[in-house]
Design an enzyme around this catalytic site. Structure first.
Site, PDB file in Angstrom:
ATOM      1  CB  ILE A 152    -108.537 112.330  37.229  1.00  0.00           C
ATOM      2  CG1 ILE A 152    -109.896 113.060  37.262  1.00  0.00           C
ATOM      3  CG2 ILE A 152    -108.633 110.976  37.945  1.00  0.00           C
ATOM      4  CD1 ILE A 152    -111.027 112.351  36.532  1.00  0.00           C
ATOM      5  N   GLY A 161    -103.729 114.915  33.619  1.00  0.00           N
ATOM      6  CA  GLY A 161    -104.699 116.000  33.814  1.00  0.00           C
ATOM      7  C   GLY A 161    -105.035 116.090  35.290  1.00  0.00           C
ATOM      8  CD  GLU A 170    -118.404 101.410  31.361  1.00  0.00           C
ATOM      9  OE1 GLU A 170    -119.304 102.202  31.728  1.00  0.00           O
ATOM     10  OE2 GLU A 170    -117.214 101.663  31.451  1.00  0.00           O
ATOM     11  CG  HIS A 213    -118.118 104.108  34.584  1.00  0.00           C
ATOM     12  ND1 HIS A 213    -118.127 104.269  33.216  1.00  0.00           N
ATOM     13  CD2 HIS A 213    -117.548 105.239  35.076  1.00  0.00           C
ATOM     14  CE1 HIS A 213    -117.591 105.439  32.895  1.00  0.00           C
ATOM     15  NE2 HIS A 213    -117.230 106.050  34.012  1.00  0.00           N
ATOM     16  NE  ARG A 271    -116.167 108.018  29.093  1.00  0.00           N
ATOM     17  CZ  ARG A 271    -116.322 108.594  30.287  1.00  0.00           C
ATOM     18  NH1 ARG A 271    -115.773 108.058  31.358  1.00  0.00           N
ATOM     19  NH2 ARG A 271    -117.033 109.706  30.413  1.00  0.00           N
ATOM     20  N   GLY A 293    -116.413 105.676  39.545  1.00  0.00           N
ATOM     21  CA  GLY A 293    -115.406 106.689  39.889  1.00  0.00           C
ATOM     22  C   GLY A 293    -115.995 107.912  40.579  1.00  0.00           C
TER      23      GLY A 293
HETATM   24  C1  DGY Z   1    -117.065 111.009  33.905  1.00  0.00           C
HETATM   25  O1  DGY Z   1    -117.532 111.965  34.524  1.00  0.00           O
HETATM   26  O2  DGY Z   1    -116.623 111.098  32.758  1.00  0.00           O
HETATM   27  C2  DGY Z   1    -117.040 109.708  34.619  1.00  0.00           C
HETATM   28  O3  DGY Z   1    -116.590 108.679  33.848  1.00  0.00           O
HETATM   29  C3  DGY Z   1    -118.394 109.405  35.195  1.00  0.00           C
HETATM   30  O4  DGY Z   1    -118.305 109.653  36.500  1.00  0.00           O
END
Ligand code: DGY
Length: 322
Positions: free
Chosen positions: A159, A157, A269, A288, A240, A290
């Site tokens: 990312i 996708g 988490e 977490h 995830r 990102g």
């Molecule tokens: C999301 O946006 O799904 C990320 O995991 C959190 O930044």
């Protein structure tokens, strides 16, 4: 008309100001921890909108607790596995997320983790901090090169594509990917190969996970999949935690079935301090983060606010997921 919005945690003020500017009443859980289930049930009572985080499970019980006037749930995340989407849709509640604006930030973390795990930053930093570093070691902390190695993107996708671009153009990595359909941009820009998961796992040196969490992807990578991987392979997860069978990961790392893992996400988490993953020097864990840049988080707040404002005025959400 002023509406009541429950905000599950403090988020960047830019989003809250957009909501307050329209005269809406914000009921904000103070944080820093997520609301407990009871606090969530009480907090959403009488609300027209919920601004939720990935740590808040929004299901039928919460929708009931809010009441029939609940119109919109805006998740402050691109992932929305914490929301019972089918239930929201059945009730005519609109649900939105915050796509695109965290793509670069998350891709950067995946690349950082690729380097950190392949080059054993975790073991190196531990040695620096605990006195294990005695001298320059010709045989110590030997990692894997990235240059020219093959990259497997599980879920091409937005990312996944951003990670692939960084590692393909930066480290000359050929790219394999899985996706429901071929991605013309990946094929033409990166000369990437669309393959089945088993082939990707068997042939990739760095494997980076970018699928959403759902019933099809939960435990997608478990013991049989680890058996397919190379002993030199490095597994990266910024999606995830539940997509990887964590017990199988512990086995694969401790038996050196794979070389290393870099995780921005895990289950649960935070991971309890006595969890075996913390003991493994070939595993590097982040909390977490990102999307944790000023730019990304402000843009997420703006998108979540836009979703709420649209939903409250019965307009289509700009970033809908149902
Ligand atoms: C999301 O946006 O799904 C990320 O995991 C959190 O930044």
């Amino acid at each position: 008309m002023s509406k009541k919005i429950f905000v599950c945690r403090p988020i960047p003020v830019v989003g809250l100001e957009m909501l307050a500017a329209q005269g809406h009443q914000l009921v904000a859980h103070p944080g820093p921890l997520p609301p407990t289930r009871d606090e969530l049930i009480k907090g959403v009572h009488g609300c027209d909108a919920i601004l939720s985080l990935l740590s808040d499970r929004i299901d039928a019980q919460i929708m009931d607790a809010a009441g029939p006037q609940l119109k919109v749930i805006a998740n402050f995340a691109v992932g929305f596995n914490n929301i019972d989407l089918a239930e929201a849709s059945r009730r005519g509640i609109r649900v939105g997320n915050t796509p695109d604006v965290l793509t670069d930030a998350t891709a950067d973390i995946a690349v950082g983790l690729s380097l950190a795990a392949a080059r054993l930053f975790g073991a190196g930093i531990a040695a620096v901090n605990n006195g294990g570093w005695k001298t320059w070691e010709p045989l110590g902390w030997i990692g894997q090169d990235l240059q020219g190695k093959s990259l497997g993107i599980v879920g091409m996708g937005r990312i996944g594509m951003a990670v692939a671009q960084r590692l393909h153009f930066g480290w000359n990595m050929p790219v394999l990917y899985t996706a429901r359909d071929r991605k013309p941009e990946a094929d033409s820009l990166l000369k990437a190969l669309h393959v089945e998961l088993d082939q990707l796992l068997a042939e990739s040196d760095i494997i980076s996970v970018h699928v959403p969490l759902n019933d099809q992807t939960r435990n997608l990578i478990g013991e049989p999949q680890f058996r397919l991987m190379k002993p030199t392979s490095v597994l990266i997860n910024t999606a995830r935690g539940e997509i990887i069978d964590q017990d199988a990961l512990v086995d694969a790392l401790s038996s050196r079935r794979i070389f290393a893992a870099g995780l921005d996400v895990c289950t649960p988490e935070p991971l309890p301090l006595d969890h075996p993953l913390h003991q493994l020097e070939n595993c590097i864990l982040l909390p977490h983060i990102g999307s944790a840049t000023t730019l990304a988080r402000n843009a997420m707040a703006t998108r979540a606010a836009k979703n709420i404002l649209a939903g409250l005025s019965e307009k289509p959400l700009p970033f809908p997921v149902n």
